[in-house]
Scaffold this active site. Structure first.
Site, short mmCIF file in Angstrom:
data_model
loop_
_atom_site.label_atom_id
_atom_site.label_comp_id
_atom_site.label_asym_id
_atom_site.label_seq_id
_atom_site.Cartn_x
_atom_site.Cartn_y
_atom_site.Cartn_z
N LYS A 11 35.63 3.18 58.73
CA LYS A 11 34.65 3.11 57.63
C LYS A 11 33.78 1.85 57.73
O LYS A 11 32.57 1.92 57.61
CB LYS A 11 35.35 3.11 56.26
N ARG A 86 38.69 4.99 45.60
CA ARG A 86 39.93 5.27 46.31
C ARG A 86 40.90 6.07 45.45
O ARG A 86 42.00 6.38 45.90
CB ARG A 86 40.59 3.95 46.73
#
Ligand code: AMP
Length: 208
Positions: A11, A86
């Site tokens: 990421k 998240r």
């Protein structure tokens, strides 16, 4: 734009490339938190204990941190979120204040995630990320970009990695379905070479 993916999916690497190409802001909650830990702010002291165990920092801390960051004038041009949301709760809170255009999910096999995390070396000074096998620095343990020494992040040690991957499966993976339902999700195979993955991302997002 949001970049989803397990720890070690790439990421950070891809988010930096995307931010440069599309001239948008790169916002990484992990970097913001590590910065607070180094500066020993009240938030940093709280976050450190969770991070060192490979657990998620409590939602409210991270939500406050990111919403504050997104108020900056540099976020007006648009941004890519790396490591946020998240949890579904974080995604719901974000949806209340911001409209998400596109969510990319970097999809990488479990064994490769492990290899990427254990071989990862990071520059504590400028945040550049290397890998002993896949993206080695030119000089051993020295950052190509700023010349500082490279470190292994404390949470990239094998005992902590297991916990981070388990936490990802339990709390973060459900976001794939969350954004798919909203029609925002685009899957990107994340197990190739950095430039190849980046080119697939560019072709997926350019038409937008
Ligand atoms: P990262 O650099 O994205 O791997 O993040 C490093 C660590 O920071 C994670 O293992 C978590 O402990 C914490 N962290 C980063 N982003 C979040 C988030 N959105 N929610 C909760 N904890 C986070």
């Amino acid at each position: 734009m949001i970049l989803l993916g397990a720890p070690g999916a790439g990421k950070g690497t891809q988010a930096k490339l995307i931010a440069d190409k599309f001239e948008i802001l790169h916002v990484a909650t992990g970097d913001l938190l590590r910065d607070a830990v180094i500066k020993e702010t009240e938030l940093g002291i709280k976050a450190k204990e969770y991070m060192s165990r490979g657990e998620l920092v409590p939602d409210q801390i991270v939500i406050d941190l990111i919403l504050e960051r997104l108020k900056g004038t540099d976020a007006k041009v648009g941004y890519i979120l790396d490591g946020f949301p998240r949890t579904v709760h974080q995604a719901e809170k974000l949806a209340k204040v911001e409209e998400v255009d596109i969510v990319l999910n970097l999809d990488v096999d479990f064994d490769l995630l492990l290899e990427r995390l254990t071989g990862r070396r990071s520059c504590a000074s400028c945040g550049a990320v290397f890998h002993l096998k896949y993206n080695p620095p030119k000089a051993e343990n020295i950052c190509n970009k700023c010349g500082s020494g490279l470190i292994q992040r404390p949470d990239d040690h094998e005992d902590v990695i297991k916990n981070r991957l388990e936490t990802y499966n339990r709390l973060t993976r459900p976001l794939i379905e969350f954004y798919d339902h909203l029609g925002k999700l685009k899957n990107v195979p994340g197990d190739g070479e950095i430039n190849g993955i980046f080119n697939s991302i560019v072709s997926l997002i350019s038409p937008q």
